[in-house]
Scaffold this active site. Sequence first.
Site, PDB file in Angstrom:
ATOM      1  N   GLU A   1     -15.402  10.360 -60.660  1.00 32.16           N
ATOM      2  CA  GLU A   1     -16.450   9.863 -59.762  1.00 32.16           C
ATOM      3  C   GLU A   1     -17.518  10.932 -59.546  1.00 32.16           C
ATOM      4  O   GLU A   1     -18.725  10.641 -59.582  1.00 32.16           O
ATOM      5  CB  GLU A   1     -15.823   9.465 -58.427  1.00 32.16           C
ATOM      6  CG  GLU A   1     -16.818   9.042 -57.359  1.00 32.16           C
ATOM      7  CD  GLU A   1     -16.219   9.144 -55.970  1.00 32.16           C
ATOM      8  OE1 GLU A   1     -17.007   9.290 -55.022  1.00 32.16           O
ATOM      9  OE2 GLU A   1     -14.983   9.099 -55.839  1.00 32.16           O
TER      10      GLU A   1
ATOM     11  N   ASP B  89     -21.310  10.347 -60.757  1.00 37.45           N
ATOM     12  CA  ASP B  89     -22.403  10.371 -59.785  1.00 37.45           C
ATOM     13  C   ASP B  89     -23.546  11.243 -60.291  1.00 37.45           C
ATOM     14  O   ASP B  89     -24.722  10.861 -60.205  1.00 37.45           O
ATOM     15  CB  ASP B  89     -21.880  10.891 -58.444  1.00 37.45           C
ATOM     16  CG  ASP B  89     -22.987  11.083 -57.424  1.00 37.45           C
ATOM     17  OD1 ASP B  89     -23.534  10.076 -56.954  1.00 37.45           O
ATOM     18  OD2 ASP B  89     -23.316  12.238 -57.113  1.00 37.45           O
TER      19      ASP B  89
ATOM     20  N   ASP C 267     -17.322   3.716 -55.927  1.00 35.95           N
ATOM     21  CA  ASP C 267     -16.723   4.928 -56.493  1.00 35.95           C
ATOM     22  C   ASP C 267     -16.136   4.656 -57.874  1.00 35.95           C
ATOM     23  O   ASP C 267     -16.226   5.504 -58.775  1.00 35.95           O
ATOM     24  CB  ASP C 267     -15.624   5.458 -55.568  1.00 35.95           C
ATOM     25  CG  ASP C 267     -16.174   6.018 -54.265  1.00 35.95           C
ATOM     26  OD1 ASP C 267     -17.399   6.220 -54.178  1.00 35.95           O
ATOM     27  OD2 ASP C 267     -15.370   6.251 -53.334  1.00 35.95           O
TER      28      ASP C 267
ATOM     29  N   GLU D  11     -18.878   4.662 -60.497  1.00 42.15           N
ATOM     30  CA  GLU D  11     -19.273   6.029 -60.856  1.00 42.15           C
ATOM     31  C   GLU D  11     -18.214   6.681 -61.735  1.00 42.15           C
ATOM     32  O   GLU D  11     -18.548   7.396 -62.694  1.00 42.15           O
ATOM     33  CB  GLU D  11     -19.495   6.852 -59.588  1.00 42.15           C
ATOM     34  CG  GLU D  11     -20.741   6.442 -58.817  1.00 42.15           C
ATOM     35  CD  GLU D  11     -20.968   7.264 -57.574  1.00 42.15           C
ATOM     36  OE1 GLU D  11     -22.126   7.333 -57.135  1.00 42.15           O
ATOM     37  OE2 GLU D  11     -19.986   7.835 -57.028  1.00 42.15           O
TER      38      GLU D  11
END
Length: 229
Positions: free
Chosen positions: A40, A44, A113, A116
């Site tokens: 994640e 991101d 999440d 990502e």
Amino acid sequence: MSNPLDRLERKLGYTFKDQDLMVLALTHRSYAGRNNERLEFLGDAILNFVIGEALFHHFPQAREGQLSRLRARLVKGETLALLARGFEVGDYLRLGSGELKSGGFRRESILADAMEALIGAIYLDTGMDSARERIIAWLGPQLRELTPVDTNKDPKTRLQEFLQSRGCDLPRYEVVDIQGEPHCRTFFVDCEVALLSDKTHGHGGSRRIAEQVAAAAALVALGVENGHD
């Protein structure tokens, strides 16, 4: 016997060479063993870069602050969770029993999440070009609908959208002082943001104006805006 994850791959438009990466991306921290938090984190960063790059080329006349606000709209948790629901990602999540019982597979933050983490997994699986291609394919419709006019929002709205895009709590505003006569008052407001160690401040002829000034100061302190956009 068919692999249930093959169906999700078709929805995502991507076939993993190493499907273990996909499994890890779908594993919440409540599940025993390794989880998707590191993926994640990576996803991101990749998402923000790819969308930032796309906006840079798509809006050559836009200012830095405008680009930052447009990016925040595209990468916020709500947008990613909508994508995840469209792909039915929740059906494939590995959750601990507590999260499963409480409906974690429907929770916006968990779905965002996971998206990502899937981006991070795709990057590790076949590289940046593949990750970029999928991100643009998934978010292309929203990207094409944006205009710099979309950034003409008040500071409180811009701050809220930025914090939501980072999965942070909403800002807290507190009136700390009121000065002047009833017909000519000045309100002093503090704004508390989780990402900042110090509160920001604002003052104005109404509570609303003071909150807007404090929110604008928070955006500058966060480095999202430079105070001249």
